[in-house]
Design a protein around this motif. Sequence first.
Motif, PDB file in Angstrom:
ATOM      1  N   GLN A 172     -15.230   2.910 -24.514  1.00  0.00           N
ATOM      2  CA  GLN A 172     -16.236   2.265 -25.166  1.00  0.00           C
ATOM      3  C   GLN A 172     -15.913   2.014 -26.748  1.00  0.00           C
ATOM      4  OE1 GLN A 172     -18.704   0.837 -23.394  1.00  0.00           O
ATOM      5  NE2 GLN A 172     -17.474   1.419 -21.582  1.00  0.00           N
ATOM      6  N   ASP A 173     -15.101   2.505 -27.245  1.00  0.00           N
ATOM      7  CA  ASP A 173     -14.554   2.430 -28.618  1.00  0.00           C
ATOM      8  C   ASP A 173     -13.839   1.087 -28.928  1.00  0.00           C
ATOM      9  OD1 ASP A 173     -15.993   4.650 -29.180  1.00  0.00           O
ATOM     10  OD2 ASP A 173     -14.065   5.867 -29.073  1.00  0.00           O
ATOM     11  N   GLU A 191     -11.034  -0.780 -18.852  1.00  0.00           N
ATOM     12  CA  GLU A 191     -12.506  -0.374 -18.825  1.00  0.00           C
ATOM     13  C   GLU A 191     -12.912  -0.650 -20.295  1.00  0.00           C
ATOM     14  OE1 GLU A 191     -12.482   3.593 -16.985  1.00  0.00           O
ATOM     15  OE2 GLU A 191     -11.826   2.728 -14.957  1.00  0.00           O
ATOM     16  N   CYS A 192     -12.628  -1.705 -21.024  1.00  0.00           N
ATOM     17  CA  CYS A 192     -13.056  -2.106 -22.396  1.00  0.00           C
ATOM     18  C   CYS A 192     -14.190  -2.997 -21.985  1.00  0.00           C
ATOM     19  CB  CYS A 192     -11.837  -2.650 -23.252  1.00  0.00           C
ATOM     20  SG  CYS A 192     -10.438  -1.565 -23.448  1.00  0.00           S
ATOM     21  N   ASP A 193     -15.137  -2.643 -23.119  1.00  0.00           N
ATOM     22  CA  ASP A 193     -16.054  -3.778 -23.489  1.00  0.00           C
ATOM     23  C   ASP A 193     -15.447  -5.128 -23.554  1.00  0.00           C
ATOM     24  OD1 ASP A 193     -18.103  -2.148 -22.778  1.00  0.00           O
ATOM     25  OD2 ASP A 193     -18.701  -1.730 -24.887  1.00  0.00           O
ATOM     26  N   CYS A 194     -15.767  -6.157 -23.291  1.00  0.00           N
ATOM     27  CA  CYS A 194     -15.077  -7.536 -23.640  1.00  0.00           C
ATOM     28  C   CYS A 194     -16.129  -8.602 -23.887  1.00  0.00           C
ATOM     29  CB  CYS A 194     -14.681  -7.859 -22.129  1.00  0.00           C
ATOM     30  SG  CYS A 194     -13.668  -9.434 -22.395  1.00  0.00           S
ATOM     31  N   ALA A 195     -15.538  -9.339 -24.912  1.00  0.00           N
ATOM     32  CA  ALA A 195     -16.234 -10.490 -25.385  1.00  0.00           C
ATOM     33  C   ALA A 195     -15.426 -11.817 -25.014  1.00  0.00           C
ATOM     34  CB  ALA A 195     -16.393 -10.343 -26.843  1.00  0.00           C
ATOM     35  N   LEU A 196     -16.126 -12.722 -24.199  1.00  0.00           N
ATOM     36  CA  LEU A 196     -15.411 -13.987 -24.165  1.00  0.00           C
ATOM     37  C   LEU A 196     -15.855 -15.071 -24.941  1.00  0.00           C
ATOM     38  CD1 LEU A 196     -13.918 -15.781 -21.712  1.00  0.00           C
ATOM     39  CD2 LEU A 196     -16.056 -16.111 -20.911  1.00  0.00           C
ATOM     40  N   ILE A 197     -14.807 -15.814 -25.470  1.00  0.00           N
ATOM     41  CA  ILE A 197     -14.935 -16.879 -26.459  1.00  0.00           C
ATOM     42  C   ILE A 197     -14.838 -17.964 -25.532  1.00  0.00           C
ATOM     43  CG2 ILE A 197     -14.192 -18.013 -28.642  1.00  0.00           C
ATOM     44  CD1 ILE A 197     -15.073 -15.122 -29.147  1.00  0.00           C
ATOM     45  N   THR A 198     -15.703 -18.843 -25.500  1.00  0.00           N
ATOM     46  CA  THR A 198     -15.725 -20.104 -24.237  1.00  0.00           C
ATOM     47  C   THR A 198     -15.151 -21.355 -25.066  1.00  0.00           C
ATOM     48  OG1 THR A 198     -17.948 -20.845 -24.990  1.00  0.00           O
ATOM     49  CG2 THR A 198     -17.605 -19.197 -23.061  1.00  0.00           C
TER      50      THR A 198
END
Length: 69
Positions: free
Chosen positions: A2-3, A21-28
């Motif tokens: 989570q870090d 198991e990381c948070d993810c940000a998708l750039i579209t």
Amino acid sequence: NQDVLYVGDTETDMKCANDFECDCALITRRRDMQDLIDEHEPKYVFNDYSEMMELLGISNKKTEQKKAC
């Protein structure tokens, strides 16, 4: 972890974030990626990096310096 926020723009990036198991940000990049979003459920979805930085409250000093000129 989570870090960590894993930022990516491909299915491989989404799979890697899920594997670790990381948070993810998708750039579209303004592409239709709804299937990828549905499958991998990224925590964040942004059109571009500038939008991501603005909404997450991250300062881009290079951009700020250019605006000041």
